[in-house]
Design a protein around this motif. Structure first.
Motif, PDB file in Angstrom:
ATOM      1  N   GLY A   1      38.861  41.212  42.593  1.00  0.00           N
ATOM      2  CA  GLY A   1      37.995  40.132  43.138  1.00  0.00           C
ATOM      3  C   GLY A   1      37.967  38.749  42.344  1.00  0.00           C
ATOM      4  O   GLY A   1      37.300  37.940  42.507  1.00  0.00           O
TER       5      GLY A   1
ATOM      6  N   ARG B   1      37.016  33.599  37.241  1.00  0.00           N
ATOM      7  CA  ARG B   1      37.039  32.257  37.641  1.00  0.00           C
ATOM      8  C   ARG B   1      35.829  31.847  38.141  1.00  0.00           C
ATOM      9  O   ARG B   1      35.753  30.747  38.617  1.00  0.00           O
ATOM     10  CB  ARG B   1      38.251  32.087  38.596  1.00  0.00           C
TER      11      ARG B   1
ATOM     12  N   LEU C   1      44.274  46.644  34.929  1.00  0.00           N
ATOM     13  CA  LEU C   1      44.496  47.946  35.948  1.00  0.00           C
ATOM     14  C   LEU C   1      46.030  48.625  36.257  1.00  0.00           C
ATOM     15  O   LEU C   1      46.021  49.126  36.836  1.00  0.00           O
ATOM     16  CB  LEU C   1      43.848  47.655  37.401  1.00  0.00           C
TER      17      LEU C   1
ATOM     18  N   THR D   1      41.345  45.100  46.272  1.00  0.00           N
ATOM     19  CA  THR D   1      42.452  44.170  46.490  1.00  0.00           C
ATOM     20  C   THR D   1      43.459  44.003  45.410  1.00  0.00           C
ATOM     21  O   THR D   1      44.212  42.628  45.434  1.00  0.00           O
ATOM     22  CB  THR D   1      41.693  42.715  47.038  1.00  0.00           C
TER      23      THR D   1
ATOM     24  N   GLY E   1      46.549  43.638  43.375  1.00  0.00           N
ATOM     25  CA  GLY E   1      48.009  43.960  43.592  1.00  0.00           C
ATOM     26  C   GLY E   1      48.845  42.887  43.005  1.00  0.00           C
ATOM     27  O   GLY E   1      48.529  42.087  42.621  1.00  0.00           O
TER      28      GLY E   1
ATOM     29  N   VAL F   1      49.700  49.176  39.542  1.00  0.00           N
ATOM     30  CA  VAL F   1      48.801  47.912  39.726  1.00  0.00           C
ATOM     31  C   VAL F   1      48.230  47.946  41.309  1.00  0.00           C
ATOM     32  O   VAL F   1      47.046  47.908  41.471  1.00  0.00           O
ATOM     33  CB  VAL F   1      49.199  46.510  39.590  1.00  0.00           C
TER      34      VAL F   1
ATOM     35  N   ARG G   1      44.161  52.893  42.192  1.00  0.00           N
ATOM     36  CA  ARG G   1      42.951  52.901  43.256  1.00  0.00           C
ATOM     37  C   ARG G   1      42.681  54.294  43.556  1.00  0.00           C
ATOM     38  O   ARG G   1      41.496  54.905  44.029  1.00  0.00           O
ATOM     39  CB  ARG G   1      43.761  52.349  44.638  1.00  0.00           C
TER      40      ARG G   1
ATOM     41  N   GLY H   1      45.865  46.039  51.900  1.00  0.00           N
ATOM     42  CA  GLY H   1      47.256  46.452  51.647  1.00  0.00           C
ATOM     43  C   GLY H   1      48.330  45.739  52.788  1.00  0.00           C
ATOM     44  O   GLY H   1      48.122  44.775  53.326  1.00  0.00           O
TER      45      GLY H   1
ATOM     46  N   GLY I   1      48.703  34.325  44.813  1.00  0.00           N
ATOM     47  CA  GLY I   1      49.572  34.736  43.811  1.00  0.00           C
ATOM     48  C   GLY I   1      50.444  35.905  43.862  1.00  0.00           C
ATOM     49  O   GLY I   1      51.019  36.090  43.036  1.00  0.00           O
TER      50      GLY I   1
ATOM     51  N   ARG J   1      52.874  37.109  45.463  1.00  0.00           N
ATOM     52  CA  ARG J   1      54.436  37.202  45.271  1.00  0.00           C
ATOM     53  C   ARG J   1      54.942  36.698  43.863  1.00  0.00           C
ATOM     54  O   ARG J   1      56.290  36.608  43.790  1.00  0.00           O
ATOM     55  CB  ARG J   1      55.078  36.287  46.580  1.00  0.00           C
TER      56      ARG J   1
END
Ligand SMILES: NC(=O)c1ccc[n+]([C@@H]2O[C@H](COP(=O)([O-])OP(=O)(O)OC[C@H]3O[C@@H](n4cnc5c(N)ncnc54)[C@H](OP(=O)(O)O)[C@@H]3O)[C@@H](O)[C@H]2O)c1
Length: 310
Positions: free
Chosen positions: A29, A56, A70, A94, A96, A116, A121, A149, A208, A210
């Motif tokens: 998150g 942030r 993670l 979320t 990834g 990751v 998960r 996903g 972010g 990719r």
């Protein structure tokens, strides 16, 4: 992706303050789509805990942060022990990345994208799901898990070389994480009947995700993300559309279902039958065992031998 006509739900606007007293955790998150969701949920009054590497949103009072890398299963295990699982109404995954052009491996010996985007998960669900929401007072709905996903895209996953040690391609490695996450939804819905499980497919959205594939800040990355940004919703627009879905009482009957970026129900990928899921999960648990986390687990809530798929 074909629509799932059997799932019927109606979007109702979520009023400001409607989530006072609700507890949410968003693993991932801190950035992108997870961050946009966390801000929407916090704006509606929920107490939100976000897990990631860089916080942030320190200026938002009801968003709390747990820092973790993670890619490491021992970190995922530590976070699972810190989260208030018993009090959570909503748990969203979320976290990834996209696999890099050359195989990357974590300090625990796991292909990095798999670690990751998927394996942490599985580990966290094994530790959190049995306890999820069980101490909530007067909860009208079962606790919910949403896994983001690319479900419904036809990926079955290949478990024979899950850690991509014999051969590696970025796309094949990433597609195993896609398939794994879809299976976590189907498996979770069967395995934990006191919880409801759902999969989210956001389609392409400028974030972010990719960076690891194209190279953060590279020309290729900037061109691709600009094009994606022109053609698709922003993370904020996506999160606003998802908020009523995340909270809808109508979903109570549809554990194990999947939703596209318009919050329409979509069909799962073909071929994800119980036997295939069992074999994929067994291969995943074998990899988890290699990292040593089962020997150090505190909860005792899971071991591959005592928790067969139903
Ligand atoms: N955006 C798309 O086009 C798209 C398309 C299909 C599916 N998805 C799926 O949507 C989900 C969210 O992706 P996104 O687009 O929001 O990606 P994103 O903007 O890159 O955000 C990814 C999140 O994962 C966290 N993360 C990455 N590596 C981590 C690590 N080693 N340890 C802890 N946290 C880590 C990031 O935290 P920090 O920033 O704090 O490191 C960030 O919060 C993913 O499951 C992705 O596969 C996205």
């Amino acid at each position: 992706m074909a629509l799932d006509k059997k799932v019927a739900w109606r979007a109702k606007p979520v009023a400001a303050g409607a989530l006072q007293g609700k507890q949410v955790a968003i693993i991932g998150g801190t950035g992108g789509l997870g961050r946009a969701l966390s801000r929407e949920l916090a704006a509606a009054g929920a107490r939100v805990t976000v897990v990631g590497q860089t916080f942030r949103d320190g200026n938002i009072a009801n968003i709390h942060f747990i820092q973790a890398d993670l890619s490491l299963m021992k970190e995922a295990q530590r976070v699972a022990a810190l989260l208030p699982a018993e009090e959570l109404d909503l748990l969203v995954f979320t976290t990834g990345i996209f696999a890099a052009p050359q195989r990357q491996e974590t300090a625990e010996g796991i292909e990095r994208d798999l670690a990751v985007s998927y394996l942490n998960r599985l580990l966290m669900l094994q530790q959190l799901a049995p306890r999820l929401g069980i101490l909530r007072q007067q909860a009208a709905l079962k606790p919910r898990v949403f896994l983001m996903g690319y479900p419904g895209s036809g990926q079955k996953g290949v478990y024979a070389d899950l850690n991509a040690e014999q051969s590696y391609s970025a796309m094949a490695a990433h597609m195993n994480t896609v398939a794994g996450n879809e299976m976590l939804v189907l498996d979770g819905a069967r395995r934990y009947p006191h919880v409801t499980f759902f999969g989210l497919n956001p389609g392409l959205i400028k974030t972010g995700i990719r960076d690891n594939f194209f190279g953060k800040g590279s020309l290729k990355s900037r061109v691709m993300e600009t094009l994606i940004g022109w053609l698709t919703p922003t993370p904020e627009q996506y999160a606003q559309r998802m908020l009523p879905l995340l909270l809808s009482p109508d979903l109570e009957w549809y554990s194990g279902s999947f939703f596209n970026r318009k919050a329409q129900a979509i069909l799962p990928s073909p071929g994800l039958d119980a036997q295939h899921i069992q074999q994929f999960m067994a291969a995943s648990e074998h990899l988890l065992a290699k990292t040593g986390v089962y020997e150090t687990t505190q909860t005792g809530s899971h071991s591959p031998a005592t928790h067969p798929i139903r």
